[in-house]
Scaffold this motif. Sequence first.
Motif, mmCIF file in Angstrom:
data_model
loop_
_atom_site.group_PDB
_atom_site.id
_atom_site.type_symbol
_atom_site.label_atom_id
_atom_site.label_comp_id
_atom_site.label_asym_id
_atom_site.label_seq_id
_atom_site.Cartn_x
_atom_site.Cartn_y
_atom_site.Cartn_z
ATOM 1 N N LYS A 287 34.452 23.289 48.468
ATOM 2 C CA LYS A 287 33.776 23.904 47.320
ATOM 3 C C LYS A 287 34.579 23.744 46.037
ATOM 4 O O LYS A 287 34.246 24.363 45.019
ATOM 5 C CB LYS A 287 33.548 25.397 47.583
ATOM 6 N N GLN A 288 35.670 22.935 46.078
ATOM 7 C CA GLN A 288 36.503 22.721 44.892
ATOM 8 C C GLN A 288 37.060 24.033 44.353
ATOM 9 O O GLN A 288 36.944 24.357 43.166
ATOM 10 C CB GLN A 288 35.701 21.995 43.805
ATOM 11 N N ALA A 289 37.675 24.797 45.252
ATOM 12 C CA ALA A 289 38.180 26.119 44.889
ATOM 13 C C ALA A 289 39.248 26.056 43.800
ATOM 14 O O ALA A 289 39.181 26.790 42.809
ATOM 15 C CB ALA A 289 38.730 26.819 46.129
ATOM 16 N N LEU A 290 40.250 25.193 43.981
ATOM 17 C CA LEU A 290 41.365 25.167 43.030
ATOM 18 C C LEU A 290 40.913 24.862 41.597
ATOM 19 O O LEU A 290 41.293 25.581 40.668
ATOM 20 C CB LEU A 290 42.428 24.167 43.484
ATOM 21 N N PRO A 291 40.133 23.796 41.370
ATOM 22 C CA PRO A 291 39.680 23.550 39.999
ATOM 23 C C PRO A 291 38.894 24.718 39.408
ATOM 24 O O PRO A 291 39.030 25.036 38.228
ATOM 25 C CB PRO A 291 38.792 22.299 40.131
ATOM 26 N N ARG A 292 38.078 25.372 40.250
ATOM 27 C CA ARG A 292 37.297 26.510 39.764
ATOM 28 C C ARG A 292 38.205 27.659 39.352
ATOM 29 O O ARG A 292 38.040 28.273 38.296
ATOM 30 C CB ARG A 292 36.338 26.997 40.857
ATOM 31 N N ILE A 293 39.177 27.957 40.209
ATOM 32 C CA ILE A 293 40.075 29.080 39.912
ATOM 33 C C ILE A 293 40.912 28.775 38.667
ATOM 34 O O ILE A 293 41.099 29.631 37.796
ATOM 35 C CB ILE A 293 40.979 29.373 41.119
ATOM 36 N N LEU A 294 41.410 27.539 38.576
ATOM 37 C CA LEU A 294 42.216 27.166 37.407
ATOM 38 C C LEU A 294 41.396 27.239 36.117
ATOM 39 O O LEU A 294 41.899 27.668 35.077
ATOM 40 C CB LEU A 294 42.780 25.758 37.597
ATOM 41 N N SER A 295 40.135 26.846 36.188
ATOM 42 C CA SER A 295 39.297 26.902 34.986
ATOM 43 C C SER A 295 39.108 28.332 34.503
ATOM 44 O O SER A 295 38.973 28.588 33.307
ATOM 45 C CB SER A 295 37.935 26.250 35.248
ATOM 46 N N MET A 296 39.124 29.285 35.442
ATOM 47 C CA MET A 296 38.941 30.690 35.073
ATOM 48 C C MET A 296 40.175 31.283 34.397
ATOM 49 O O MET A 296 40.089 32.332 33.776
ATOM 50 C CB MET A 296 38.581 31.510 36.313
ATOM 51 N N THR A 297 41.318 30.618 34.502
ATOM 52 C CA THR A 297 42.507 31.123 33.793
ATOM 53 C C THR A 297 42.335 30.980 32.285
ATOM 54 O O THR A 297 43.087 31.590 31.521
ATOM 55 C CB THR A 297 43.779 30.362 34.234
ATOM 56 N N ALA A 298 41.353 30.185 31.862
ATOM 57 C CA ALA A 298 41.088 30.014 30.432
ATOM 58 C C ALA A 298 39.903 30.870 29.960
ATOM 59 O O ALA A 298 39.443 30.730 28.830
ATOM 60 C CB ALA A 298 40.805 28.547 30.128
ATOM 61 N N SER A 299 39.427 31.770 30.816
ATOM 62 C CA SER A 299 38.278 32.609 30.461
ATOM 63 C C SER A 299 38.598 33.515 29.263
ATOM 64 O O SER A 299 39.741 33.936 29.069
ATOM 65 C CB SER A 299 37.888 33.472 31.668
ATOM 66 N N LYS A 300 37.578 33.812 28.481
ATOM 67 C CA LYS A 300 37.756 34.755 27.375
ATOM 68 C C LYS A 300 37.870 36.190 27.886
ATOM 69 O O LYS A 300 38.347 37.069 27.160
ATOM 70 C CB LYS A 300 36.574 34.638 26.408
ATOM 71 N N ASP A 301 37.419 36.413 29.100
ATOM 72 C CA ASP A 301 37.543 37.726 29.730
ATOM 73 C C ASP A 301 38.936 37.818 30.348
ATOM 74 O O ASP A 301 39.255 37.124 31.313
ATOM 75 C CB ASP A 301 36.463 37.879 30.808
ATOM 76 N N GLU A 302 39.776 38.687 29.802
ATOM 77 C CA GLU A 302 41.162 38.747 30.264
ATOM 78 C C GLU A 302 41.283 39.264 31.686
ATOM 79 O O GLU A 302 42.251 38.951 32.385
ATOM 80 C CB GLU A 302 42.005 39.594 29.303
ATOM 81 N N GLN A 303 40.302 40.047 32.139
ATOM 82 C CA GLN A 303 40.340 40.488 33.532
ATOM 83 C C GLN A 303 40.113 39.308 34.472
ATOM 84 O O GLN A 303 40.717 39.225 35.540
ATOM 85 C CB GLN A 303 39.296 41.587 33.772
ATOM 86 N N MET A 304 39.240 38.370 34.053
ATOM 87 C CA MET A 304 39.032 37.147 34.828
ATOM 88 C C MET A 304 40.312 36.317 34.831
ATOM 89 O O MET A 304 40.710 35.770 35.873
ATOM 90 C CB MET A 304 37.883 36.329 34.226
ATOM 91 N N GLN A 305 40.966 36.224 33.677
ATOM 92 C CA GLN A 305 42.247 35.509 33.598
ATOM 93 C C GLN A 305 43.274 36.114 34.548
ATOM 94 O O GLN A 305 43.943 35.417 35.313
ATOM 95 C CB GLN A 305 42.794 35.587 32.177
ATOM 96 N N GLU A 306 43.387 37.424 34.477
ATOM 97 C CA GLU A 306 44.376 38.140 35.297
ATOM 98 C C GLU A 306 44.151 37.882 36.782
ATOM 99 O O GLU A 306 45.097 37.588 37.531
ATOM 100 C CB GLU A 306 44.300 39.635 34.994
ATOM 101 N N LEU A 307 42.889 37.977 37.217
ATOM 102 C CA LEU A 307 42.586 37.815 38.641
ATOM 103 C C LEU A 307 42.770 36.376 39.104
ATOM 104 O O LEU A 307 43.301 36.132 40.196
ATOM 105 C CB LEU A 307 41.154 38.281 38.916
ATOM 106 N N SER A 308 42.338 35.404 38.296
ATOM 107 C CA SER A 308 42.483 34.007 38.712
ATOM 108 C C SER A 308 43.953 33.620 38.809
ATOM 109 O O SER A 308 44.358 32.904 39.742
ATOM 110 C CB SER A 308 41.747 33.080 37.732
ATOM 111 N N LEU A 309 44.774 34.098 37.891
ATOM 112 C CA LEU A 309 46.212 33.827 37.959
ATOM 113 C C LEU A 309 46.853 34.540 39.148
ATOM 114 O O LEU A 309 47.776 34.013 39.782
ATOM 115 C CB LEU A 309 46.881 34.262 36.658
ATOM 116 N N LYS A 310 46.350 35.724 39.473
ATOM 117 C CA LYS A 310 46.863 36.446 40.638
ATOM 118 C C LYS A 310 46.554 35.685 41.926
ATOM 119 O O LYS A 310 47.402 35.590 42.833
ATOM 120 C CB LYS A 310 46.234 37.845 40.689
#
Length: 491
Positions: A287-310
């Motif tokens: 499902k291409q997990a890594l690219p999806r998760i990495l793309s979310m580190t650039a989200s404007k929603d900081e909670q999304m950033q926090e969780l994807s980096l976690k």
Amino acid sequence: METGTGSGYGGFGRRRSRQTSLSMPEMIRLEGRDVRPARVEGSNNDVFRNPKFVLVKARWLSDAEVSSCVACSAKFNQLRRKHHCRQCGLVFCNKCCKEKVPLPQLACEEPERVCELCRPVAELVTKSRSTSLPFQLESAKGLAQATRDPSNIHKVVELGGVQALITLSLIDSVHIRRHVTSGLHVLSTHQQLHCMLAEAGVIKAVCKVLMGVGETEEDTLCDGISALMVFCKAQELKTKALEDGALGPVLSVCTQPSPAPALLALMTLSHIAESPATHDAIVDSPKQALPRILSMTASKDEQMQELSLKILAHLSNGNDQNRHRIVQEDFSSGRCLQKALSSNPRCEQVLCNAACLVANLATSPIDQGGLQEVMELTGSLLQSDPSSTEFLYHLTRALANFSAFKQNATRLVQYVSVVVATCLRSGIAQVRTHALRFLLSLLSHLPDQTAAILHRDGAQELLQGLGSVPGLMEAVRTTLISQAPDKAKPM
């Protein structure tokens, strides 16, 4: 008058005590009641794979064991006769047990006498077996409502309502799956039911619903993901959740345009990633997990950033191969880690999680070349005098990990003074220890240059720090004696 014995009517007998792989309890306490969960005939309770299930019948109470109606407490006599409920096996008067209902879930196709306590849920379970969509919808809606009623949820669990909701998940109907996910979500909030639900196929049912849900069905998405999150939080059920297909729908919902379900999906994935046993499945996911998760580190929603980096920090805490994959994907995705560290977010946890991730990646021998810019950024952030203890800890740990590799020494020596001032003089023992690691590595790689800076800015702190590390001086003394023994023959 009906007669009955302990062996029961029409095959009614005691439930068989079975030990399952999930250790499903024979009896649970639910909303202040002792409840005996419904079980399926045979050795497999997974009704998602067996939607035409037949339940084990309840023990039929003998006439001799009762003198009054279970429901209204009226005393039995020559006129008020005893009647058995074919659903629960208890004894009632005619007023409380006069309706007859088909019970295909008990292999009773003809209408059978059912008490008023069981009838509402029993009828809903029966209708779930119908081929009529209106009956199926009525069943899903009624069972979902019953799960939210503390006085009715025990009947849902005892009479096969859980199993009925699971089988209803197989029907491709927007309205039915809305009620099904609502009911299963409520049931999943009761920790006592977790083993029963997992064994019965709830995780598979929720996954099936989520993979067929449209973007506009936000309530269904939220209820479904929330139910999955409950199972993924439980340490003993994480692997079961993955085996039953949780990763696919979680990753799919992560990319939904609706922020609420996407955030819940990311939270669920974070719980999954806490278990090292799940890392390979996530990293290698088709499902291409890594690219999806990495793309979310650039989200404007900081909670999304926090969780994807976690999540990435959890994945980077495993083997070298997974760390290498993260570095590779980060490079292909446009240096997301560097952007996250440079983002200056309002939420400090974003930076903490990013620094934790970088520190873990810095241990990878084969990726030092690809991490040079991030390494420099880590040093610059340390110079900015971070106020967060956690952030300081991860920055110091990152520099200590980078310093273990000789090729980094000439670029790291510029940070000796700030490591002494900020880290070696810190009041946090682990920060001081990582600072010592950093300085000792550089003394090993660049002794003259490092010693000159320390002579000016921190020799005293270095020696004091070394002396305070338990066992270190003894280890040094042992090493020195091995090189120059304390006992010797005359020359």
